[in-house]
Scaffold this motif. Structure first.
Motif, PDB file in Angstrom:
ATOM      1  N   ILE A  69      20.291   1.874  -1.033  1.00 53.31           N
ATOM      2  CA  ILE A  69      19.581   3.143  -1.212  1.00 53.31           C
ATOM      3  C   ILE A  69      18.468   2.902  -2.220  1.00 53.31           C
ATOM      4  O   ILE A  69      18.723   2.433  -3.338  1.00 53.31           O
ATOM      5  N   ASN A  70      17.252   3.224  -1.808  1.00 57.33           N
ATOM      6  CA  ASN A  70      16.080   3.018  -2.651  1.00 57.33           C
ATOM      7  C   ASN A  70      15.323   4.323  -2.837  1.00 57.33           C
ATOM      8  O   ASN A  70      15.388   5.220  -2.000  1.00 57.33           O
ATOM      9  N   ALA A  71      14.577   4.373  -3.935  1.00 60.81           N
ATOM     10  CA  ALA A  71      13.689   5.505  -4.198  1.00 60.81           C
ATOM     11  C   ALA A  71      12.428   5.346  -3.350  1.00 60.81           C
ATOM     12  O   ALA A  71      12.217   4.307  -2.718  1.00 60.81           O
ATOM     13  N   THR A  72      11.575   6.337  -3.375  1.00 60.31           N
ATOM     14  CA  THR A  72      10.344   6.274  -2.580  1.00 60.31           C
ATOM     15  C   THR A  72       9.418   5.149  -3.042  1.00 60.31           C
ATOM     16  O   THR A  72       8.625   4.651  -2.250  1.00 60.31           O
ATOM     17  N   ASP A  73       9.532   4.729  -4.294  1.00 59.33           N
ATOM     18  CA  ASP A  73       8.706   3.622  -4.796  1.00 59.33           C
ATOM     19  C   ASP A  73       9.376   2.262  -4.570  1.00 59.33           C
ATOM     20  O   ASP A  73       8.968   1.262  -5.144  1.00 59.33           O
ATOM     21  N   ASP A  74      10.418   2.236  -3.705  1.00 63.24           N
ATOM     22  CA  ASP A  74      11.173   1.035  -3.331  1.00 63.24           C
ATOM     23  C   ASP A  74      12.060   0.491  -4.441  1.00 63.24           C
ATOM     24  O   ASP A  74      12.641  -0.580  -4.303  1.00 63.24           O
ATOM     25  N   ARG A  75      12.211   1.208  -5.517  1.00 62.75           N
ATOM     26  CA  ARG A  75      13.126   0.822  -6.588  1.00 62.75           C
ATOM     27  C   ARG A  75      14.548   0.990  -6.074  1.00 62.75           C
ATOM     28  O   ARG A  75      14.906   2.035  -5.527  1.00 62.75           O
ATOM     29  N   GLU A  76      15.357  -0.070  -6.243  1.00 62.19           N
ATOM     30  CA  GLU A  76      16.736   0.012  -5.777  1.00 62.19           C
ATOM     31  C   GLU A  76      17.544   0.936  -6.681  1.00 62.19           C
ATOM     32  O   GLU A  76      17.580   0.772  -7.894  1.00 62.19           O
ATOM     33  N   LEU A  77      18.189   1.916  -6.059  1.00 61.81           N
ATOM     34  CA  LEU A  77      19.039   2.848  -6.787  1.00 61.81           C
ATOM     35  C   LEU A  77      20.486   2.368  -6.784  1.00 61.81           C
ATOM     36  O   LEU A  77      21.156   2.403  -7.802  1.00 61.81           O
ATOM     37  N   GLU A  78      20.951   1.951  -5.620  1.00 61.22           N
ATOM     38  CA  GLU A  78      22.307   1.419  -5.507  1.00 61.22           C
ATOM     39  C   GLU A  78      22.488   0.804  -4.129  1.00 61.22           C
ATOM     40  O   GLU A  78      21.752   1.089  -3.200  1.00 61.22           O
ATOM     41  N   THR A  79      23.483  -0.040  -4.039  1.00 55.33           N
ATOM     42  CA  THR A  79      23.918  -0.588  -2.762  1.00 55.33           C
ATOM     43  C   THR A  79      25.427  -0.422  -2.705  1.00 55.33           C
ATOM     44  O   THR A  79      26.118  -0.687  -3.681  1.00 55.33           O
ATOM     45  N   PHE A  80      25.908   0.056  -1.581  1.00 58.02           N
ATOM     46  CA  PHE A  80      27.361   0.139  -1.428  1.00 58.02           C
ATOM     47  C   PHE A  80      27.777  -0.547  -0.141  1.00 58.02           C
ATOM     48  O   PHE A  80      26.975  -0.769   0.758  1.00 58.02           O
ATOM     49  N   VAL A  81      29.037  -0.899  -0.109  1.00 58.38           N
ATOM     50  CA  VAL A  81      29.612  -1.629   1.016  1.00 58.38           C
ATOM     51  C   VAL A  81      30.734  -0.785   1.598  1.00 58.38           C
ATOM     52  O   VAL A  81      31.532  -0.195   0.858  1.00 58.38           O
ATOM     53  N   LEU A  82      30.776  -0.733   2.912  1.00 61.53           N
ATOM     54  CA  LEU A  82      31.780   0.054   3.608  1.00 61.53           C
ATOM     55  C   LEU A  82      32.493  -0.844   4.616  1.00 61.53           C
ATOM     56  O   LEU A  82      31.834  -1.456   5.465  1.00 61.53           O
ATOM     57  N   PRO A  83      33.811  -0.971   4.540  1.00 60.62           N
ATOM     58  CA  PRO A  83      34.515  -1.791   5.527  1.00 60.62           C
ATOM     59  C   PRO A  83      34.280  -1.256   6.944  1.00 60.62           C
ATOM     60  O   PRO A  83      34.314  -0.045   7.176  1.00 60.62           O
ATOM     61  N   LEU A  84      34.023  -2.160   7.867  1.00 60.80           N
ATOM     62  CA  LEU A  84      33.782  -1.751   9.247  1.00 60.80           C
ATOM     63  C   LEU A  84      35.015  -1.889  10.129  1.00 60.80           C
ATOM     64  O   LEU A  84      35.011  -1.440  11.264  1.00 60.80           O
ATOM     65  N   SER A  85      36.074  -2.478   9.605  1.00 61.27           N
ATOM     66  CA  SER A  85      37.270  -2.676  10.427  1.00 61.27           C
ATOM     67  C   SER A  85      37.796  -1.368  11.034  1.00 61.27           C
ATOM     68  O   SER A  85      38.224  -1.375  12.192  1.00 61.27           O
ATOM     69  N   PRO A  86      37.745  -0.226  10.336  1.00 59.70           N
ATOM     70  CA  PRO A  86      38.216   1.012  10.968  1.00 59.70           C
ATOM     71  C   PRO A  86      37.352   1.453  12.157  1.00 59.70           C
ATOM     72  O   PRO A  86      37.788   2.277  12.966  1.00 59.70           O
ATOM     73  N   PHE A  87      36.147   0.900  12.273  1.00 61.75           N
ATOM     74  CA  PHE A  87      35.230   1.296  13.346  1.00 61.75           C
ATOM     75  C   PHE A  87      35.233   0.326  14.524  1.00 61.75           C
ATOM     76  O   PHE A  87      34.610   0.612  15.540  1.00 61.75           O
ATOM     77  N   ARG A  88      35.896  -0.817  14.395  1.00 64.95           N
ATOM     78  CA  ARG A  88      35.802  -1.848  15.440  1.00 64.95           C
ATOM     79  C   ARG A  88      36.191  -1.328  16.827  1.00 64.95           C
ATOM     80  O   ARG A  88      35.470  -1.529  17.796  1.00 64.95           O
ATOM     81  N   ARG A  89      37.321  -0.685  16.907  1.00 62.04           N
ATOM     82  CA  ARG A  89      37.770  -0.182  18.209  1.00 62.04           C
ATOM     83  C   ARG A  89      36.816   0.897  18.727  1.00 62.04           C
ATOM     84  O   ARG A  89      36.465   0.918  19.904  1.00 62.04           O
ATOM     85  N   THR A  90      36.386   1.780  17.849  1.00 63.93           N
ATOM     86  CA  THR A  90      35.470   2.855  18.245  1.00 63.93           C
ATOM     87  C   THR A  90      34.158   2.273  18.761  1.00 63.93           C
ATOM     88  O   THR A  90      33.647   2.708  19.794  1.00 63.93           O
ATOM     89  N   VAL A  91      33.626   1.283  18.055  1.00 62.17           N
ATOM     90  CA  VAL A  91      32.375   0.642  18.481  1.00 62.17           C
ATOM     91  C   VAL A  91      32.581  -0.038  19.831  1.00 62.17           C
ATOM     92  O   VAL A  91      31.755   0.093  20.742  1.00 62.17           O
ATOM     93  N   ARG A  92      33.679  -0.761  19.990  1.00 60.25           N
ATOM     94  CA  ARG A  92      33.972  -1.449  21.255  1.00 60.25           C
ATOM     95  C   ARG A  92      34.079  -0.428  22.397  1.00 60.25           C
ATOM     96  O   ARG A  92      33.497  -0.614  23.467  1.00 60.25           O
ATOM     97  N   ASP A  93      34.812   0.669  22.167  1.00 62.80           N
ATOM     98  CA  ASP A  93      34.945   1.707  23.191  1.00 62.80           C
ATOM     99  C   ASP A  93      33.599   2.355  23.493  1.00 62.80           C
ATOM    100  O   ASP A  93      33.287   2.656  24.647  1.00 62.80           O
ATOM    101  N   TYR A  94      32.810   2.569  22.456  1.00 60.22           N
ATOM    102  CA  TYR A  94      31.491   3.180  22.642  1.00 60.22           C
ATOM    103  C   TYR A  94      30.588   2.271  23.474  1.00 60.22           C
ATOM    104  O   TYR A  94      29.902   2.737  24.384  1.00 60.22           O
ATOM    105  N   PHE A  95      30.607   0.966  23.184  1.00 56.74           N
ATOM    106  CA  PHE A  95      29.825   0.020  23.990  1.00 56.74           C
ATOM    107  C   PHE A  95      30.261   0.051  25.450  1.00 56.74           C
ATOM    108  O   PHE A  95      29.432   0.051  26.360  1.00 56.74           O
TER     109      PHE A  95
END
Length: 160
Positions: A69-95
């Protein structure tokens, strides 16, 4: 004054190995729609009081979604990480259902196409709710924003 919305979104191109014309169109539409109307409010209170709008960069590293997440002047505000394992089946089914939908457009009856499209939208809606719940500790998003972000997560999952 706060402006809790995304004004720019980029995908980390290093994490996208392959995409076809249909996927590229989905990506373009999701980004366009996201930028037209969204609600995105990080729960972090930034030291300088910055409260939007935001530029985000999404990528996948080691099976996890990264969101910078960056500000409008491209200054980094923060970065977060979200596990994708809970989405694997949903993504596969969606594909799988999207593949059926694109095939149906070429050869099925309008009623068959509508049935597949309803199932596709239902799965997409379920995924948006799941994403909203997973993001809740870091950022508040509305339903439509979550739907479009899920589409972009799918684009990041494309593999040949």
């Amino acid at each position: 004054m706060s402006d809790h919305r995304i004004i720019d979104v980029k995908l980390d191109e290093r994490t996208i190995l392959w995409r076809n014309a249909d996927v590229e169109q989905e990506r373009r539409v999701a980004i366009f729609d996201l930028l037209e109307a969204n609600s995105f409010r990080p729960l972090t209170e930034y030291e300088d009081g910055y409260a939007g709008p935001y530029k985000i960069v999404m990528g996948v590293e080691e099976g996890r979604l990264t969101v910078a997440i960056n500000a409008t002047d491209d200054r980094e505000l923060e970065t977060f990480v979200l596990p994708l394992s809970p989405f694997r089946r949903t993504v596969r089914d969606y594909f799988a259902i999207c593949d059926s939908y694109y095939k149906a457009i070429r050869a099925a009856t309008p009623q068959q196409i509508e049935t597949i499209d309803m199932a596709r939208r239902g799965l997409h809606n379920d995924a948006a709710e799941q994403l909203t719940e997973r993001l809740a500790a870091r950022v508040e998003v509305d339903f439509d924003t979550a739907r479009r972000l899920f589409t972009l997560i799918c684009v990041l999952h494309i593999r040949q």
